[in-house]
Design a protein around this motif. Sequence first.
Motif, PDB file in Angstrom:
ATOM      1  N   THR A 146     109.894 -25.277  62.763  1.00 56.03           N
ATOM      2  CA  THR A 146     109.576 -25.914  61.488  1.00 56.03           C
ATOM      3  C   THR A 146     110.241 -25.221  60.310  1.00 56.03           C
ATOM      4  N   PHE A 147     110.658 -23.981  60.467  1.00 57.82           N
ATOM      5  CA  PHE A 147     111.402 -23.257  59.430  1.00 57.82           C
ATOM      6  C   PHE A 147     112.111 -22.083  60.061  1.00 57.82           C
ATOM      7  N   ALA A 148     113.343 -21.852  59.613  1.00 53.52           N
ATOM      8  CA  ALA A 148     114.101 -20.664  60.011  1.00 53.52           C
ATOM      9  C   ALA A 148     114.893 -20.204  58.804  1.00 53.52           C
ATOM     10  N   GLY A 149     114.603 -18.995  58.338  1.00 49.27           N
ATOM     11  CA  GLY A 149     115.302 -18.484  57.165  1.00 49.27           C
ATOM     12  C   GLY A 149     114.780 -17.125  56.774  1.00 49.27           C
ATOM     13  N   LEU A 150     115.134 -16.691  55.570  1.00 58.72           N
ATOM     14  CA  LEU A 150     114.740 -15.377  55.093  1.00 58.72           C
ATOM     15  C   LEU A 150     113.293 -15.376  54.615  1.00 58.72           C
ATOM     16  N   THR A 151     112.600 -14.277  54.874  1.00 55.00           N
ATOM     17  CA  THR A 151     111.223 -14.105  54.422  1.00 55.00           C
ATOM     18  C   THR A 151     111.222 -13.752  52.948  1.00 55.00           C
ATOM     19  N   PRO A 152     110.563 -14.557  52.105  1.00 51.99           N
ATOM     20  CA  PRO A 152     110.551 -14.265  50.667  1.00 51.99           C
ATOM     21  C   PRO A 152     109.992 -12.876  50.371  1.00 51.99           C
ATOM     22  N   GLY A 153     110.665 -12.174  49.444  1.00 54.47           N
ATOM     23  CA  GLY A 153     110.223 -10.853  49.032  1.00 54.47           C
ATOM     24  C   GLY A 153     110.767  -9.720  49.874  1.00 54.47           C
ATOM     25  N   PHE A 154     111.501 -10.040  50.935  1.00 53.49           N
ATOM     26  CA  PHE A 154     112.051  -9.010  51.819  1.00 53.49           C
ATOM     27  C   PHE A 154     113.577  -9.101  51.835  1.00 53.49           C
ATOM     28  N   VAL A 155     114.210  -8.016  52.249  1.00 57.06           N
ATOM     29  CA  VAL A 155     115.668  -7.951  52.332  1.00 57.06           C
ATOM     30  C   VAL A 155     116.101  -8.083  53.785  1.00 57.06           C
ATOM     31  N   GLY A 156     116.879  -9.106  54.086  1.00 60.73           N
ATOM     32  CA  GLY A 156     117.476  -9.253  55.406  1.00 60.73           C
ATOM     33  C   GLY A 156     116.518  -9.590  56.530  1.00 60.73           C
ATOM     34  N   LEU A 157     115.279  -9.973  56.216  1.00 62.00           N
ATOM     35  CA  LEU A 157     114.279 -10.237  57.251  1.00 62.00           C
ATOM     36  C   LEU A 157     114.248 -11.731  57.578  1.00 62.00           C
ATOM     37  N   LEU A 158     114.501 -12.059  58.832  1.00 61.99           N
ATOM     38  CA  LEU A 158     114.470 -13.439  59.317  1.00 61.99           C
ATOM     39  C   LEU A 158     113.072 -13.796  59.786  1.00 61.99           C
ATOM     40  N   GLN A 159     112.617 -15.000  59.431  1.00 60.38           N
ATOM     41  CA  GLN A 159     111.387 -15.494  60.027  1.00 60.38           C
ATOM     42  C   GLN A 159     111.634 -16.887  60.575  1.00 60.38           C
ATOM     43  N   VAL A 160     111.046 -17.138  61.733  1.00 59.41           N
ATOM     44  CA  VAL A 160     111.142 -18.448  62.367  1.00 59.41           C
ATOM     45  C   VAL A 160     109.721 -18.944  62.620  1.00 59.41           C
TER      46      VAL A 160
END
Length: 221
Positions: A175-189
């Motif tokens: 449902t979502f794949a991208g950067l975690t808001p507020g973090f640097v370089g952290l991917l969340q899926v």
Amino acid sequence: MAPGGLASIYGSNFTLPGLAFYGLPSADPLNPSGPLSVPTNLGGVTVSMGGRAVPLLFVSPSQINFQVPYDTPNGSANLTVTAGNTSSLPAYFGVFQTAPIILVYGDNWAVAQNQDYSVNAADNPAKVGDFITVYGTAAGAVNPAVPTGQAAPVSPLSTVADVTVTIRGAPAKVTFAGLTPGFVGLLQVNLQVPALPNGAYPIQISVGSYKSNPPTIAVTH
């Protein structure tokens, strides 16, 4: 490694014994209303790639966590660590367009949050049909782009294209794949757990043809 991804360096004598420094996203004192970013110097330690200092998230006597710049070209790259007035010999590594990695803890468990935001574990499985979040890094380019060293914004969200997930080989709805808001370089899926029997299974993220490591998550009904 992949552009924009997080990576670690292991060695010795980066700082004095017992000292550790954390590069938390913060505002530029000269531009307080600007974007949050992490420093390129922590406790007098810098890491250079191609002669340019890179963002640092953590420095201890034996470990440094940093972000690979987004504009790093594919191929061979090198880095050096400088602590005070002393620099290491260069270390060489490969850079790929994307190299997704799922973060792990303990005995190769995926860093994942269940639908109730609790950490997925053997004694705290995710339910079939629930939506969970898996964390990783090094998925490559994002859209819209986020400058190297800057924390991902809440709006607009920066997404990664062509992401798929399997659990025990079964496809999961992303449902979502991208950067975690507020973090640097952290991917969340964010994904929905497919219909599986109760158990602990490998989960794997793919970005295009590049596949991640397959750590474990727990599933129940």
